[in-house]
Design an enzyme around this catalytic site. Structure first.
Site, PDB file in Angstrom:
ATOM      1  N   SER A 229       3.284  -2.305  10.502  1.00 55.21           N
ATOM      2  CA  SER A 229       4.716  -2.332  10.826  1.00 55.21           C
ATOM      3  C   SER A 229       5.402  -3.659  10.485  1.00 55.21           C
ATOM      4  CB  SER A 229       4.939  -1.978  12.305  1.00 55.21           C
ATOM      5  OG  SER A 229       4.405  -0.706  12.585  1.00 55.21           O
TER       6      SER A 229
ATOM      7  N   GLU B 236      -7.087   4.641   7.538  1.00 51.77           N
ATOM      8  CA  GLU B 236      -6.850   6.064   7.262  1.00 51.77           C
ATOM      9  C   GLU B 236      -8.042   6.675   6.530  1.00 51.77           C
ATOM     10  OE1 GLU B 236      -2.948   5.672   5.492  1.00 51.77           O
ATOM     11  OE2 GLU B 236      -2.143   5.137   7.451  1.00 51.77           O
TER      12      GLU B 236
ATOM     13  N   GLU C  91      -5.578  -5.065  10.282  1.00 49.27           N
ATOM     14  CA  GLU C  91      -4.583  -4.015  10.541  1.00 49.27           C
ATOM     15  C   GLU C  91      -4.976  -3.237  11.794  1.00 49.27           C
ATOM     16  OE1 GLU C  91      -2.407  -2.936   6.626  1.00 49.27           O
ATOM     17  OE2 GLU C  91      -4.097  -1.592   6.860  1.00 49.27           O
TER      18      GLU C  91
ATOM     19  N   GLY D  12       2.356   1.923  11.075  1.00 53.22           N
ATOM     20  CA  GLY D  12       3.243   3.067  10.890  1.00 53.22           C
ATOM     21  C   GLY D  12       4.412   3.182  11.860  1.00 53.22           C
TER      22      GLY D  12
ATOM     23  N   HIS E 157      -9.664   1.066   4.543  1.00 53.57           N
ATOM     24  CA  HIS E 157      -8.410   1.267   5.277  1.00 53.57           C
ATOM     25  C   HIS E 157      -8.665   2.224   6.440  1.00 53.57           C
ATOM     26  CE1 HIS E 157      -4.347   2.532   6.281  1.00 53.57           C
ATOM     27  NE2 HIS E 157      -3.943   1.400   5.713  1.00 53.57           N
TER      28      HIS E 157
ATOM     29  N   GLY F 191       2.791  -1.092   4.334  1.00 56.58           N
ATOM     30  CA  GLY F 191       2.832   0.341   4.034  1.00 56.58           C
ATOM     31  C   GLY F 191       4.259   0.822   3.862  1.00 56.58           C
TER      32      GLY F 191
ATOM     33  N   ASN G 182       0.874  -1.172   0.000  1.00 53.05           N
ATOM     34  CA  ASN G 182       0.000   0.000   0.000  1.00 53.05           C
ATOM     35  C   ASN G 182       0.912   1.222   0.000  1.00 53.05           C
ATOM     36  OD1 ASN G 182      -1.796   2.036   0.500  1.00 53.05           O
ATOM     37  ND2 ASN G 182      -2.389   1.348   2.555  1.00 53.05           N
ATOM     38  N   TRP G 183       1.067   1.819  -1.178  1.00 50.08           N
ATOM     39  CA  TRP G 183       1.991   2.948  -1.284  1.00 50.08           C
ATOM     40  C   TRP G 183       1.414   4.230  -0.676  1.00 50.08           C
ATOM     41  CZ3 TRP G 183       4.231   2.774  -7.025  1.00 50.08           C
ATOM     42  CH2 TRP G 183       5.090   1.669  -7.135  1.00 50.08           C
ATOM     43  N   LYS G 184       0.152   4.201  -0.316  1.00 52.85           N
ATOM     44  CA  LYS G 184      -0.520   5.402   0.213  1.00 52.85           C
ATOM     45  C   LYS G 184      -0.275   6.580  -0.754  1.00 52.85           C
ATOM     46  CE  LYS G 184      -0.356   3.334   4.732  1.00 52.85           C
ATOM     47  NZ  LYS G 184      -0.249   3.451   6.189  1.00 52.85           N
TER      48      LYS G 184
HETATM   49  P1  PGA Z   1       2.704   0.170   7.784  1.00 52.49           P
HETATM   50  O1  PGA Z   1       1.257   0.454   7.094  1.00 52.49           O
HETATM   51  O2  PGA Z   1       3.268  -1.057   7.141  1.00 52.49           O
HETATM   52  O3  PGA Z   1       3.499   1.404   7.484  1.00 52.49           O
HETATM   53  O4  PGA Z   1       2.449  -0.008   9.240  1.00 52.49           O
HETATM   54  C1  PGA Z   1       0.349  -0.574   6.872  1.00 52.49           C
HETATM   55  C2  PGA Z   1      -0.926  -0.001   6.312  1.00 52.49           C
HETATM   56  O5  PGA Z   1      -1.349   1.079   6.750  1.00 52.49           O
HETATM   57  O6  PGA Z   1      -1.535  -0.616   5.413  1.00 52.49           O
END
Ligand code: PGA
Length: 267
Positions: free
Chosen positions: A218, A102, A170, A176, A100, A239, A12-14
C-alpha cells in the site's frame, strides 16, 4: 543489480494490464519521467508475456525490466507452462521477484522459494526476495517467521551471490489497501532494523548493511515520503499504484527528492 543502484522503486504489475498495447502505454507513461530523475533506479515487472515487447521497444530507456516469478526448473525442457530464468534473462530482464506472498499462497514453500532464487542467480539475474508475515502477534512469533523466511533461502545460496539479492519486506496485512493500510514508519523502522540484524547475525557479518531492502504494501504518493525517510529502507516494491503511470511517477519523484535531501551527501 547492485548496492549502488539504491534507491530502487520497483513496480509489480501482477496480472495487469489486459493487452500489449495497454502495457506499452503504461510503460511509455513511466518512461516520460523515470529516465530524467537522478535517483531512483526504476524497475518494471510486467507479466512475462509483455517482457519481450517492452524490452525491444524501449531498450535504452534506463528502466530495468524484471519478471514476477520464474520456474523452479532450469534452462529448457518438457515443463509445460513454465518459464525459466534463462528465458527471462534472454528477454533483456535483469531481475526476478521470487516468493511473492501471492505465489506463496498458491503453495510455494520456503524450500521452493530457495530453489527458484538459486535458478535466478545462476542464470545471472538479480533477485527480489519477498518476505513478510501474515499478522503480528503479541508474542512476537512473526519475528521467528521472518527469520525462517530469510535463513531458509540465504543458507541455501552461495555467498558469492548475496550481492545480487534484494529483500522486499511485504507484510501481507499491508498489501492491497489504501495509504492507511501501509505499515507505520515506526514499525517499518523497527522491522527493517530487525531484518538487517538477522542478515548480519544469522547469515553473514556485515550483510545487513550491504543488502538492499525494499518495502511493499500500500505504498502511495501520499505516504511514500514518510515511509522512505529514516526507516532504513532502500526503496519500494509497488503493486496497485504502479498501474497508473502518473501515480507511479509521483512516487518516483518523491523518492528522488527525499533521497537528494536526506542521503545523497552520504554517498
Ligand atoms: P500493493 O502491492 O502496493 O498493491 O499493496 C504490493 C505487492 O503486492 O507487491
Amino acid at each position: 543489480m547492485k548496492n549502488t543502484d539504491a534507491p530502487i522503486v520497483a513496480a509489480n504489475w501482477k496480472m495487469h494490464p489486459r493487452s500489449v498495447s495497454d502495457a506499452k502505454k503504461l510503460f511509455s507513461g513511466v518512461k516520460r519521467t523515470a529516465p530524467h530523475l537522478t535517483h531512483p533506479t526504476t524497475v518494471i515487472c510486467p507479466p512475462d508475456v509483455h517482457l519481450g515487447v517492452l524490452s525491444e521497444n524501449y531498450s535504452g530507456s534506463k528502466i530495468i525490466l524484471g519478471s514476477q516469478d520464474i520456474s523452479i526448473h532450469s534452462d529448457v525442457g518438457s515443463q509445460t507452462g513454465e518459464v525459466s530464468a534463462e528465458q527471462i534473462k534472454d528477454t533483456g530482464s535483469a531481475v526476478a521477484i521470487v516468493g511473492h506472498s501471492e505465489r506463496r499462497a498458491m503453495g510455494e514453500t520456503n524450500e521452493v522459494v530457495a530453489k527458484k532464487v538459486n535458478r535466478a542467480l545462476e542464470a545471472g539475474l538479480s533477485v527480489m526476495l519477498c518476505i513478510g508475515e501474515h499478522k503480528r502477534d503479541e508474542g512476537g512469533d512473526y519475528l521467528d517467521f521472518l527469520v525462517e523466511q530469510i535463513t531458509s533461502v540465504y543458507n541455501n545460496v552461495d555467498r558469492r551471490f548475496y550481492q545480487r539479492m534484494i529483500i522486499a519486506y511485504e507484510p501481507l496485512w499491508a498489501i492491497g489497501g489504501g495509504s492507511n493500510a501501509a505499515v507505520t514508519p515506526h514499525v517499518l523502522h523497527q522491522t527493517s532494523g530487525f531484518i538487517r540484524k538477522t542478515l548480519h547475525k544469522r547469515v553473514a557479518r556485515g550483510l545487513g548493511e550491504e543488502t538492499l531492502l525494499l518495502y511493499g504494501g500500500s505504498v502511495k504518493r501520499d505516504n511514500a515520503r514518510k515511509l522512505f525517510v529514516d526507516t532504513k529502507i532502500d526503496g519500494f516494491l509497488i503493486g496497485s499504484a504502479s498501474l497508473d503511470a502518473d501515480h507511479f511517477c509521483d512516487i518516483l519523484g518523491v523518492v528522488n527528492e527525499a533521497y537528494s535531501e536526506h542521503y545523497a551527501d552520504d554517498e
